[in-house]
Design an enzyme around this catalytic site. Structure first.
Site, PDB file in Angstrom:
ATOM      1  N   GLY A  69       0.812  -1.209   0.000  1.00  0.00           N
ATOM      2  CA  GLY A  69       0.000   0.000   0.000  1.00  0.00           C
ATOM      3  C   GLY A  69       0.848   1.262   0.000  1.00  0.00           C
ATOM      4  O   GLY A  69       0.495   2.263  -0.647  1.00  0.00           O
ATOM      5  N   ASN A 144      -8.175   3.353   8.791  1.00  0.00           N
ATOM      6  CA  ASN A 144      -7.561   2.199   9.453  1.00  0.00           C
ATOM      7  C   ASN A 144      -7.852   2.151  10.950  1.00  0.00           C
ATOM      8  O   ASN A 144      -7.911   1.085  11.545  1.00  0.00           O
ATOM      9  CB  ASN A 144      -6.052   2.200   9.221  1.00  0.00           C
ATOM     10  CG  ASN A 144      -5.419   3.566   9.386  1.00  0.00           C
ATOM     11  OD1 ASN A 144      -5.823   4.526   8.733  1.00  0.00           O
ATOM     12  ND2 ASN A 144      -4.446   3.674  10.266  1.00  0.00           N
ATOM     13  N   GLN A 172      -7.633  -0.330   3.458  1.00  0.00           N
ATOM     14  CA  GLN A 172      -8.469  -0.915   4.514  1.00  0.00           C
ATOM     15  C   GLN A 172      -9.860  -1.288   4.019  1.00  0.00           C
ATOM     16  O   GLN A 172     -10.531  -2.093   4.648  1.00  0.00           O
ATOM     17  CB  GLN A 172      -8.582   0.050   5.704  1.00  0.00           C
ATOM     18  CG  GLN A 172      -7.292   0.247   6.459  1.00  0.00           C
ATOM     19  CD  GLN A 172      -6.842  -0.989   7.246  1.00  0.00           C
ATOM     20  OE1 GLN A 172      -7.593  -1.941   7.423  1.00  0.00           O
ATOM     21  NE2 GLN A 172      -5.604  -0.981   7.702  1.00  0.00           N
ATOM     22  N   SER A 192      -3.459  -3.255  -0.750  1.00  0.00           N
ATOM     23  CA  SER A 192      -2.399  -4.016  -0.098  1.00  0.00           C
ATOM     24  C   SER A 192      -2.902  -5.425   0.179  1.00  0.00           C
ATOM     25  O   SER A 192      -3.997  -5.599   0.726  1.00  0.00           O
ATOM     26  CB  SER A 192      -2.019  -3.323   1.215  1.00  0.00           C
ATOM     27  OG  SER A 192      -1.115  -4.115   1.930  1.00  0.00           O
ATOM     28  N   ALA A 193      -2.100  -6.427  -0.169  1.00  0.00           N
ATOM     29  CA  ALA A 193      -2.554  -7.825  -0.037  1.00  0.00           C
ATOM     30  C   ALA A 193      -2.734  -8.244   1.414  1.00  0.00           C
ATOM     31  O   ALA A 193      -3.670  -8.963   1.754  1.00  0.00           O
ATOM     32  CB  ALA A 193      -1.547  -8.752  -0.718  1.00  0.00           C
ATOM     33  N   HIS A 194      -1.833  -7.777   2.303  1.00  0.00           N
ATOM     34  CA  HIS A 194      -1.845  -8.355   3.655  1.00  0.00           C
ATOM     35  C   HIS A 194      -3.004  -7.880   4.517  1.00  0.00           C
ATOM     36  O   HIS A 194      -3.237  -8.417   5.592  1.00  0.00           O
ATOM     37  CB  HIS A 194      -0.504  -8.135   4.359  1.00  0.00           C
ATOM     38  CG  HIS A 194      -0.219  -6.764   4.870  1.00  0.00           C
ATOM     39  ND1 HIS A 194      -0.340  -6.443   6.203  1.00  0.00           N
ATOM     40  CD2 HIS A 194       0.188  -5.632   4.257  1.00  0.00           C
ATOM     41  CE1 HIS A 194       0.003  -5.175   6.377  1.00  0.00           C
ATOM     42  NE2 HIS A 194       0.325  -4.657   5.206  1.00  0.00           N
ATOM     43  N   THR A 230      12.163  -7.282 -10.294  1.00  0.00           N
ATOM     44  CA  THR A 230      11.531  -8.553 -10.671  1.00  0.00           C
ATOM     45  C   THR A 230      10.230  -8.720  -9.903  1.00  0.00           C
ATOM     46  O   THR A 230      10.195  -8.496  -8.690  1.00  0.00           O
ATOM     47  CB  THR A 230      12.493  -9.719 -10.336  1.00  0.00           C
ATOM     48  OG1 THR A 230      13.718  -9.479 -11.036  1.00  0.00           O
ATOM     49  CG2 THR A 230      11.919 -11.066 -10.744  1.00  0.00           C
ATOM     50  N   CYS A 315       2.320   1.662  14.707  1.00  0.00           N
ATOM     51  CA  CYS A 315       3.277   2.191  13.746  1.00  0.00           C
ATOM     52  C   CYS A 315       4.503   1.292  13.720  1.00  0.00           C
ATOM     53  O   CYS A 315       4.629   0.380  14.525  1.00  0.00           O
ATOM     54  CB  CYS A 315       3.610   3.649  14.012  1.00  0.00           C
ATOM     55  SG  CYS A 315       4.509   3.911  15.505  1.00  0.00           S
TER      56      CYS A 315
HETATM   57  N1  PLP Z   1      -2.903   2.724   3.979  1.00  0.00           N
HETATM   58  C1  PLP Z   1      -3.591   2.330   5.062  1.00  0.00           C
HETATM   59  C2  PLP Z   1      -4.928   2.951   5.330  1.00  0.00           C
HETATM   60  C3  PLP Z   1      -3.064   1.368   5.926  1.00  0.00           C
HETATM   61  O1  PLP Z   1      -3.753   0.985   7.006  1.00  0.00           O
HETATM   62  C4  PLP Z   1      -1.782   0.821   5.643  1.00  0.00           C
HETATM   63  C5  PLP Z   1      -1.151  -0.155   6.552  1.00  0.00           C
HETATM   64  O2  PLP Z   1      -1.191  -0.021   7.758  1.00  0.00           O
HETATM   65  C6  PLP Z   1      -1.117   1.249   4.484  1.00  0.00           C
HETATM   66  C7  PLP Z   1      -1.706   2.205   3.692  1.00  0.00           C
HETATM   67  C8  PLP Z   1       0.222   0.710   4.118  1.00  0.00           C
HETATM   68  O3  PLP Z   1       0.101  -0.549   3.466  1.00  0.00           O
HETATM   69  P1  PLP Z   1       1.364  -1.522   3.364  1.00  0.00           P
HETATM   70  O4  PLP Z   1       1.607  -2.050   4.710  1.00  0.00           O
HETATM   71  O5  PLP Z   1       0.958  -2.584   2.391  1.00  0.00           O
HETATM   72  O6  PLP Z   1       2.481  -0.687   2.817  1.00  0.00           O
END
Ligand code: PLP
Length: 376
Positions: A69, A144, A172, A192-194, A230, A315
């Site tokens: 993300g 978030n 989110q 973001s995948a995770h 890559t 954080c």
């Molecule tokens: N944006 C939001 C709202 C998030 O909650 C987060 C992760 O905490 C991110 C961006 C960042 O994503 P990533 O951990 O994949 O870089």
């Protein structure tokens, strides 16, 4: 058995995603190679592109795989200068990755305020766009910390009518609410995948046909030349599988609103304030503040009871800093006392109930300690 209720920090990996990662690792190959192994890796990447696109109502070619993300937003915001913008308008409750990339972009920027529920003020935006039409506008789809859902389609319409651009951090929101990239009219969307049950270290920027992106990483022509490096084929495979499973799970996630509200009602009896109450919110997120009961004590107490949640925004240093989001909502007094409970695909009603019961116990103990101190 412990209870994991910190999906907004990172989701439990879905079994489908783990299987797809393992399969891609076994398959091997560099997706840029022309031989059979390379073609197999390329097929995995392109399948995943289709799965991620389907989750957010986008066309497959508009998905650019990146490392997460943060990189997705960095690519969108770093492109603001190349796209000819003179100013950036950024939501007050945006994640640090958006706010800090706006600061780094080198353009003048303004913070776009939110109301006391955490919802961005559209009148403010309309007013600013009258005087500053050539602006990149940044608004997250869902917060978030509080889960507050923002009026993305309305903001996109305003930005577009003024000749600006809307970048949406949907990290989110994806996999938690229905997203339709084409219908909302946003120009770029970060994923973001995770956060939706895929592996960490992979994400995507979805870019519409009007966008002019300028690459931020040089030295390779991957992802149609928008980045170098890559491709993370196993990560992308896991992202695709997670996106597909998340799309099927949207109704189940929506149903968590009842469990969330059950916890909200229980903690309200102890004087807790639900943040973002009254605004549209993600069904699986509850942020609440209990005046006089510091966040760290709540998080540690719950952890000892086997329940994992977060204080404010987690954080990278693992330290808790006062929540800028809650401050932006005009309640800095509540910021030191807020915790965030967030469920996901593997969460059950019993998990939310266990969190409520454990919290009530630690709250009672804290009250008893305070009373004893007052008497001493
Ligand atoms: N944006 C939001 C709202 C998030 O909650 C987060 C992760 O905490 C991110 C961006 C960042 O994503 P990533 O951990 O994949 O870089």
């Amino acid at each position: 058995m412990s209870v994991y209720l910190d999906y907004n920090a990172t989701a439990k990996v879905r079994p489908e995603a783990a299987a797809a990662v393992a399969w891609a690792l076994e398959t091997g190959g560099n997706a840029s190679s022309v031989h059979a192994a390379g073609r197999a890796a390329r097929a995995i990447v392109e399948d995943a592109r289709g799965q991620v696109a389907a989750l957010v109502g986008a066309k497959a070619p508009s998905v650019i795989f990146v490392s997460g993300g943060a990189e997705a937003s960095a690519l969108a915001i770093g492109s603001a200068v190349a796209a000819g913008f003179e100013r950036i308008l950024v939501g007050a409750s945006e994640h640090d990755v958006v706010l800090e990339n706006v600061r780094a972009a080198g353009l003048p920027y303004e913070i776009w305020p939110v109301d006391e529920r955490g919802v961005a003020d559209l009148d403010w935006l309309a007013d600013r766009l009258r005087t500053e039409p050539r602006a990149q506008v940044c608004l997250m789809a869902a917060n978030n910390e509080t889960g507050v859902i923002q009026p993305v389609a309305e903001a996109a319409a305003l930005a577009r009518a003024a000749g600006g651009w809307l970048h949406v951090d949907a990290v989110q929101a994806a996999g938690k609410i229905e997203l339709d990239f084409a219908a909302t009219g946003a120009d770029t969307l970060a994923l973001s995948a995770h956060k939706l049950g895929g592996p960490q270290g992979v994400g995507a920027l979805v870019a519409g046909p009007r966008t002019t992106l300028s690459r931020q990483l040089h030295g390779g022509g991957q992802e149609r030349g928008y980045r170098a490096g890559t491709e993370n084929v196993p990560g992308i495979a896991g992202f695709g599988a997670a996106a597909k499973a998340a799309a099927a799970d949207l109704p189940a996630i929506a149903a968590q609103a009842a469990w969330r509200d059950g916890l909200a009602a229980a903690v309200a009896r102890a004087g807790a304030v639900a943040l973002g109450d009254g605004a549209p919110r993600l069904a699986q997120t509850l942020s609440y503040a209990t005046p006089g009961f510091p966040s760290e004590l709540q998080v540690m107490g719950l952890d000892l009871a086997g329940v994992m949640v977060s204080a404010g925004a987690a954080c990278s240093s693992g330290k808790v800093k006062p929540s800028r989001v809650i401050e932006a909502m005009g309640r800095p007094d509540l910021a030191p006392f807020a915790i965030r409970v967030s469920g996901g695909w593997a969460t059950t009603a019993a998990d939310w109930a266990r969190c409520g019961a454990a919290w009530a116990e630690i709250f009672d103990r804290h009250q008893a300690r305070r009373r004893a101190k007052a008497l001493a």
